[in-house]
Design an enzyme around this catalytic site. Sequence first.
Site, short mmCIF file in Angstrom:
data_model
loop_
_atom_site.label_atom_id
_atom_site.label_comp_id
_atom_site.label_asym_id
_atom_site.label_seq_id
_atom_site.Cartn_x
_atom_site.Cartn_y
_atom_site.Cartn_z
N ASN A 127 14.88 40.23 19.05
CA ASN A 127 14.47 41.66 19.54
C ASN A 127 15.10 42.89 19.77
O ASN A 127 14.62 44.62 19.32
CB ASN A 127 13.20 41.11 21.02
CG ASN A 127 13.89 41.31 22.02
OD1 ASN A 127 14.44 40.35 22.38
ND2 ASN A 127 13.33 41.77 22.98
N HIS A 161 0.43 42.65 18.83
CA HIS A 161 1.19 44.54 18.37
C HIS A 161 2.66 45.06 17.85
O HIS A 161 3.00 45.79 18.02
CB HIS A 161 1.22 44.91 20.37
CG HIS A 161 2.39 44.78 21.16
ND1 HIS A 161 3.31 45.63 20.99
CD2 HIS A 161 2.30 43.69 21.67
CE1 HIS A 161 4.74 45.28 22.09
NE2 HIS A 161 3.89 43.90 22.74
N THR A 210 -12.87 34.64 28.85
CA THR A 210 -13.69 35.06 28.18
C THR A 210 -12.92 35.79 26.89
O THR A 210 -11.90 36.11 27.42
CB THR A 210 -15.16 35.67 28.60
OG1 THR A 210 -15.97 35.59 29.57
CG2 THR A 210 -15.99 36.36 26.95
N CYS A 214 20.98 51.61 32.26
CA CYS A 214 20.09 52.99 33.25
C CYS A 214 18.49 52.54 33.38
O CYS A 214 17.71 53.70 33.46
CB CYS A 214 20.68 54.07 32.94
SG CYS A 214 22.41 54.23 33.46
#
Lengths: 404, 118
Positions: free
Chosen positions: A156, A210, A246, A342
Amino acid sequence: MKKIYLDYAATTPVDSKILKAILPYLKKNFGNPSSIHHFGQRALLAMEEARKKVADFLGCQPEEIFFTGSATEANNLAVLGLVKALKQSGKLIGKAHIITTKIEHHAILEPCRHLEKQGIEITYLQPGQDGMVKISDVEKSIKENTVLVSIMYVNNEIGVIQPIAEIGRMLSDKGKKNKIYFHTDAVQAVNYLDCNAQNLGCDLLSLSGHKIYGPKGVGAIYVKKGTPIEPLIYGGGQEGGLRSGTENVAWIAGLGEAIEQIQKDPLGTGEPKIRIKSIIIKKLRDKLIAGVLKSIPNSSLNGSRVYRIPNNANFSFKGVEGEAVVIALDQEGIAVSTGSACSSKSLEPSHVILGLGLSEEEAHSSLRVTLGKYTSEGEIEALLKTLPKVIKKLRKISGYNPLS
Amino acid sequence: MNPRNFGKIKNADGIGDTKNMRCGDIMKIYIRVEKKGGKEIIKDAKFETLGCGHAIATSDMICEKVKGKTLEAAKEIGYEDIKEDLGEFPQVKIHCVALAQYALKEAVEDYYKKTKKK
């Protein structure tokens, strides 16, 4: 100020066709798929249609696809669920061994670290400086007690493509005596590469909604028939008992549509839509890489130039810190990301950049730019115009002189 | 990203530099000191910071705040003073202030060392 998004590896906007596929299952066909009445059955139908779409894409049976809440969950299931099943069936005699890499996503590394505390042996393979894992290194690490190899298809952060199909072939030859299960995190690969499970030779595969223009909060895992696996979440027994709760029908419908969109061919050229888009994205990405390396002194590209998905560029710039670059670009309306310490909650620099054998300074000054299907040439040109100015300014602030 | 006090001071009276071993940020502070009314006052302060947005903002702000202050008063400037202008920092960024304070203290100590030798 025009807003430019170049962080598609972090997440993607929901495509309008996918949004259209999701909406009916929120209010109109909102039934619980476990209900016997027609409300429930209508929802069940949508879910099974989505399952078939994912199965077709991965070249497997619908019964081999299980929906989860995320790819992180799918990764945890693959690693922890497999080991759990082997332990329970008594097939785990003595200490088990897992092979993975130093540059996996935390959703694989953390479950592995958790297992290490329980006495499981983990080998974290070191990739080359180009980010590629050697098949021979995987082979050499195999032991009598190896039960699982988990290697992400595409990284990634640096977009590097691992030789998954070749590793799959090697493992199927090796594991004749004691089966070695093979998992791949295909989250970043789905948009661009062949993910046919038979071609890849994998027993387990994770994917995410996503990252492919679907919604956040849905993922899926492929589990080859016969692969031992135990659930991590217990309850009502949904998803064949593997993932109780569910089902998120609307989001699952969205995932199915997102997968289908990847394969559609509306241009009628015989080439799947995504392949044409890939060519366009690659051209823009290559323009970006060439432009950055040319116009900014003491800049470098992290990871293989060749074995890289079409949308990823990851740079290091001497004398600046990544988060400052991200903020400065954000002030100009451009969104990218960094592997700098950072910017992380733990103040740790990118384990991927470090895992390549690069220095902390290089991790600290890294910038990830990832393109998507909505990226235009104008947006890349805007970044090419703005980035050199930002780097120059930050180098003045840090007192770094590239010519010295 | 528009700090006012970045750069070097040529033949600075004191230089302090420091690096945070955890996040990798590097800060260097230069001070110009003058004697005024029998006291040693910081006339000018500049910084060079290789760091994140908070690190740059803090080093800029600390340089701004120490101008006109005595050396001892300058050493007292901390997060509470910085917070007045920059707002509250997230927990993970508060170390940036400590880093800037340290660099400033080093610059003042450097000045003391240099002037003792004279």
